[in-house]
Design an enzyme around this catalytic site. Structure first.
Site, mmCIF file in Angstrom:
data_model
loop_
_atom_site.group_PDB
_atom_site.id
_atom_site.type_symbol
_atom_site.label_atom_id
_atom_site.label_comp_id
_atom_site.label_asym_id
_atom_site.label_seq_id
_atom_site.Cartn_x
_atom_site.Cartn_y
_atom_site.Cartn_z
ATOM 1 C CE LYS A 1 42.597 43.591 41.899
ATOM 2 N NZ LYS A 1 43.585 42.868 42.668
ATOM 3 C CB THR B 1 43.505 39.525 44.601
ATOM 4 O OG1 THR B 1 43.854 40.903 44.573
ATOM 5 C CG2 THR B 1 42.479 39.248 43.514
ATOM 6 C CE LYS C 1 41.241 35.323 38.029
ATOM 7 N NZ LYS C 1 42.167 35.226 39.161
#
Lengths: 292, 292, 292, 292
Positions: B171, B96, B239
């Protein structure tokens, strides 16, 4: 087998009463328009001429009526429930009514020596037919136990939640969570669309992960097609969000995501989407003239 | 069977590489700490001394690294991926990483004649072990097809989403929907609690209805126990919400529910809950000193 | 009287430099297009051929440039500020620039032995002409004191706020409060309008009470007329809200009203109102096709 | 000069009646506790023994009572307003009452042949003393004109807003704008504080610019000192926000900034700040244990 009265044979009530008859209960039905009683009679139900007759004939009577006005009329009206009540009789209202109406019905029934249970349901036509409703009961606990065999044939899950009013409140909380989820879902679809992703692929990813749920699965494809035929009208969802936020106000419980979702649902109403399915929120989130 | 390189044997990478070896692929592994290679070697994997060696030995190399810094070091560092690259080699980064990092890795690999695919996953330790990850691939489409046999052994669903960057964006959208759902869930639990309902019963009702989903089912009971051991740290969810709202900003897509949820997650961070599971949002929603 | 350099004679800079000349300071001006220097020369200013010449000729040089790109070019470009700097020289940038640009300019000036002050202003054309700007200075405190006599002729209020960056941050906070106020103002006007009240009367009531302020007074009547000629473009206000919310994110300071306002400003941008005055938010709040 | 009755000599009423007497009107006063009548009598007012006597003695009677309960009791109670009414008499209620109460009072007065005007005010003790109230009148327009000379001695601005109910609605809109402004102000102070700026300097900057207003000027310094002695209790502001959002709901007017502010005010109530001044919202925005 036990005997139950059943008042109200609309879309929901007919399916629920049918499930009771098929399960072998002795069922006495009534509906404002008598023709709706015929299919039930053919299955073996007895038909009564008034709510009073139903209540007089049965130890426990269940009602599933369209709205608070109908629920009130059936109880207080001529040849209504109150006229048939005798000490110990049970009255189970499964209609969706506001808190005030529930309290008034409860007080009137108890005043005549009856017992009262509110039992609103989560789920609409299909779960009613499939006997997979979720039943949120509150009020007389003895009556709850007595009605349990009938609940089991109408729903997949029944909970006893305490004093009258808590059934309706639980339903409000559930619908509030549902409304926030729908807002998040619409914002996700809109962001995908605006960001060059295929919203259809987003549906696939969501359905494969930890937040996969029947609502996204069933409504998502229709939403992408622009099919917003109402299962649960947007104006009703917005009303439930408003009421939930109001309960939060009373309890000094801050609900910022629900309040934000509520304002977007209000904007959808202003766009003329009140009668559409609540998933039409997508239109308001996307903005004028945009489509997924 | 095809041959794959695999860089990074942390919690996720080890499980994924194990699934590849067990599926019968020829696998060449590398990890910064060499001891983590042993279990894979025992299963039949070859062990290489550097990313360069892995890439030199395999037509396609997969990486699963802890963070953007590690993903960058492995590519650009001494004896790194770039040194092993030759025209036509494929490099698949399943870590990621942020958009900028993905673009830099992609450019560097392509510059050396290689092919690049980003393929971040949705799902954590358990789905990695069970090979039920959801894989969000984007970049070189030929490389996507070539890696498909390996993806099938690591995940239950793989999607090709277009140009590099779209995997990470998908995502973000999914996590944004998840964050809003968690906010709605926490507000529902808090409203139930404050309103005299049993939050445990709310979990049951939610799990029986149209919005039942694994996240509510798995996290709900722990949340009611006050167990917020981190599976996905709250600060990371916040975040992702921030980044999703920022993408909406770039695209002029208004996201009021996500923005409201984001502000509550920020408040949770200020309450010192950043390292706890993101379900610890419940604490911020309930307010100081209150518990479900 | 002291001597000041002045770089940039756009709408703001011309008015500010004029006020300095009229106050009796010796002023050396430069502008990219030399023709804009003439009116100043006629008032008594000296004209230089480059930023380098200005800086070389003056102990303190003030700059008021259009954007970060111009502010950067004037410092780093050929015949720019850096080339004219000598130890002890002061450079005061009153342009509105982002934090990163301010830090870069500051570092470069200090690196050459110069002193740096950022001094962005609150207020636009009219306050610049009337010498009623609010000046938000940060950086070298000695330079601040030295420039104070000039600030007094350009503004009605000057504050020293600390390290470089704090001037820009203060401006962001002020604009955030302004953006939230505008959102509340628009929602009030819309609610009045929808609720059968005369929005014009709302303006009168607001102007007579504790929240009366110049912004409502000046913009309100134009908003009711549908006149949204840009004084401060909506897209810039939305950018400032975004940046303020981002600072809140960095500091874990939850800002729910600012975040909600920001999402409405984003919706206004999506409606094509980005170039209009930020008071055009009213259009987005009212919804399609409605007018006050 | 005209003659006016005046009912209610609390903090507000005493100041208002005093201004009427001083202006030279013939004034007949009544208060539940008779001792409060003495200072007025000393100034030259006549004192009556009941609301009935006041109304019987005067063509127009003004009331300024503490709350809806008091406003209702004075009209409907024994020796109350209704008993003194005769065709053509005017009754002007300047108390702050809810919409339902206003409608009931209006209907009862009109039913007896009287004329009714609601005239809630914007402003508290100080403006009442200084005769700078803003008066929001609605109802009988002839009565409005007749009372105008008295309004001019009590307030600096009087508006006629239409049918009964519109006065209260205007006040709600104004308070909603004020609540959103307070939320923006608190978020600005908190962001300044967290971001290393001096909140005192923020007050100075705000007061020098386009959004300078008496509320920020008067409350700001006390807020920074942590002095939240109630001028307008937070729970009342929150109630007005709730009611304003509810009006928006009724009218399908989305009010996202007001809704967000409302949720923060609710959180402040949950923190026990309901009785403090509404500027104590700052505490909720800053979060536990933080101070400006």
């Amino acid at each position: 087998m036990a005997k139950f009265g059943f008042l109200g044979l609309g879309i929901m009530g007919r399916a629920m009463a049918t499930n009771l008859v098929r399960a072998g209960f002795e069922v006495v039905v009534w509906n404002r328009g008598a023709d709706k009683c015929r299919p039930l009679a053919e299955l073996g139900a007895q038909v009564a001429a008034s709510p009073r007759e139903v209540v007089a004939a049965c130890p426990v009577t269940i009602a599933m009526l369209a709205d608070p006005a109908a629920a009130t009329e059936v109880v207080f009206g001529a040849a209504g429930v109150l006229e048939g009540l005798a000490p110990g009789k049970g009255y189970v209202d499964m209609s969706t009514v506001d808190d005030l109406t529930a309290q008034q019905l409860s007080a009137a029934v108890i005043d005549r020596g009856g017992r009262f249970l509110e039992a609103p349901v989560s789920g609409s036509k299909k779960p009613a037919e499939d006997a997979t409703l979720v039943i949120l009961a509150a009020g007389d606990e003895g009556l709850y136990r007595e009605t349990q065999p009938a609940f089991e044939k109408m729903g997949k899950k029944t909970l006893y939640l305490g004093a009258v009013g808590q059934g309706a409140r639980m339903k409000l909380v559930v619908n509030m969570v549902m409304g926030v989820m729908m807002a998040g879902f619409c914002e996700g679809l809109a962001l995908a669309q605006q960001g060059g992703l295929d919203p259809q692929q987003l549906l696939e990813v969501l359905d494969a992960g930890a937040i996969a749920n029947p609502m996204f699965r069933l409504k998502g494809p229709n939403m992408l097609k622009g099919d917003f035929a109402a299962h649960f009208p947007l104006k009703h969802m917005q009303k439930d969000l408003r009421l939930a936020v109001a309960v939060g106000d009373e309890l000094a419980q801050s609900l910022p995501a629900a309040a934000a979702a509520n304002e977007t649902f209000k904007r959808a109403r202003a766009l003329g989407l009140g009668e559409a399915d609540f998933s039409a929120l997508l239109r308001a989130v996307l903005g004028e003239g945009k489509r997924c």
